[in-house]
Design an enzyme around this catalytic site. Structure first.
Site, PDB file in Angstrom:
ATOM      1  CG  HIS A 291      -6.460 -39.405  39.613  1.00  0.00           C
ATOM      2  ND1 HIS A 291      -7.822 -39.316  39.733  1.00  0.00           N
ATOM      3  CD2 HIS A 291      -5.967 -38.267  40.147  1.00  0.00           C
ATOM      4  CE1 HIS A 291      -8.137 -38.178  40.325  1.00  0.00           C
ATOM      5  NE2 HIS A 291      -7.035 -37.513  40.585  1.00  0.00           N
ATOM      6  N   GLY A 292      -2.664 -41.282  38.240  1.00  0.00           N
ATOM      7  CA  GLY A 292      -1.685 -42.353  38.067  1.00  0.00           C
ATOM      8  C   GLY A 292      -0.832 -42.139  36.835  1.00  0.00           C
TER       9      GLY A 292
ATOM     10  CB  ALA B 200      -0.520 -32.755  36.604  1.00  0.00           C
TER      11      ALA B 200
ATOM     12  CG  ASP C 264      -6.657 -34.897  46.567  1.00  0.00           C
ATOM     13  OD1 ASP C 264      -7.491 -34.355  45.829  1.00  0.00           O
ATOM     14  OD2 ASP C 264      -5.594 -35.397  46.142  1.00  0.00           O
ATOM     15  CG  HIS C 265      -9.794 -37.227  44.694  1.00  0.00           C
ATOM     16  ND1 HIS C 265     -10.583 -36.875  43.626  1.00  0.00           N
ATOM     17  CD2 HIS C 265      -8.531 -36.913  44.339  1.00  0.00           C
ATOM     18  CE1 HIS C 265      -9.823 -36.393  42.664  1.00  0.00           C
ATOM     19  NE2 HIS C 265      -8.566 -36.393  43.056  1.00  0.00           N
TER      20      HIS C 265
HETATM   21 ZN   LIG Z   1      -6.984 -35.922  41.942  1.00  0.00          ZN
END
Ligand SMILES: [Zn+2]
Length: 296
Positions: A194-195, A226, A87-88
């Site tokens: 995000h968050g 999400a 991820d990221h």
């Molecule tokens: Zn993400």
């Protein structure tokens, strides 16, 4: 013991099949073995493939190779395909690290960079991955993100700075970006963040914008951030081209709450496998609800 190490070749086929059938594949992040097993348990129970993700921070904590080893082991033990996503990932150096460690996919995140720099970073990573594939025969999927949605899977009192309607992805840029970078999957900013907000609902998704993007590009779209979105928004997103949905904050919170509640009731308990189990059980409820929703 069953041996199944899913190849990335199948990975894109499965994603496209879900997209075609109006469903989405779940992506959940892990920071420890308890979370990894909770995700695999539910995937097995529902007989669905799943993607386990580990961000730069999560990989640093667990060890890049250790995460790969854990997911390999899960693929041996369970009858469903469990893919591993980096991820990221913010630099070419880190992309090289995870590709060489055998991850099935990687997200190159240049979303905070000026547009041309984002294109250049992603293109350099795609070029590297394609040369790696040519050398080794292993297919690795590359995803990239355009439009800023914040960076941290945390509980927040306000939307991350830089997140605004002005920074939503436009169809014209999405098309240009995908054409110039050659990515396999694309993560737009369509009101997702995000968050999660602590004291308020997360913003609604801009389904109309998503529709416009889907009409313009033909690779699978991925919805990040999400956590905190309504079920209806997620269903509408799936109906309009989203093939993978990322949830991290909600499962982190469930895991934390499960352990915290147990420890509050049993303050002298010191066995990690006892309070860890409670974290797993709470987290599995969220994982199950999300996966059932995406299957429709
Ligand atoms: Zn993400």
């Amino acid at each position: 013991m069953k041996t199944l190490t899913p190849q990335s070749e199948q990975y894109l086929d499965i994603i496209n099949e879900y997209k075609k059938n109006g469903k989405a594949i779940a992506h959940f992040n892990i920071s420890n073995l308890d979370q990894a097993r909770a995700i695999a348990d539910v995937a097995q129970e529902l007989n669905q493939p799943v993607i386990i993700g580990a961000s730069e921070g999560e990989r640093e904590y667990m060890g890049i190779d250790m995460v790969r080893t854990i997911v390999n082991e899960l693929n041996q033990e369970y009858d469903v395909a469990i893919f591993l996503n980096a991820d990221h990932t913010y630099t070419l150096e880190k992309v090289i690290e995870v590709v060489e460690a055998g991850y099935d996919s990687v997200i190159v995140d240049g979303a905070k960079l000026p547009y041309e720099e984002n294109v250049a970073l992603v293109k350099s990573c795609v070029d590297y991955v394609r040369s790696y594939e040519a050398k080794t025969g292993k297919r690795v999927l590359v995803e990239a993100e355009l439009g800023y949605i914040g960076q941290s899977s945390s509980l927040n009192t306000a939307l991350p700075e830089g997140v605004s309607e002005a920074n939503l992805t436009t169809p014209v840029q999405a098309k240009d970006f995908i054409l110039r970078t050659g990515v396999d999957m694309f993560a737009p900013a369509v009101g997702n963040v995000h968050g999660m907000l602590i004291d308020a609902e997360n913003p609604r998704l801009h389904i109309d914008r998503l529709k416009e993007i889907t009409a313009t590009v033909d690779i699978p779209l991925v919805l990040h951030g999400a956590s905190g979105n309504t079920d209806q928004d997620l269903l509408d997103a799936i109906d309009n081209g989203i093939a993978i949905i990322h949830i991290n904050t909600e499962i982190r919170k469930a895991f934390r709450d499960g352990e915290m509640n147990y420890l509050e009731a049993h303050p002298n308990e010191v066995a990690p496998y006892k309070f860890g189990k409670e974290g797993q059980e709470e987290m599995k409820k969220v994982v199950r609800a999300k996966m059932l929703l995406y299957m429709k």
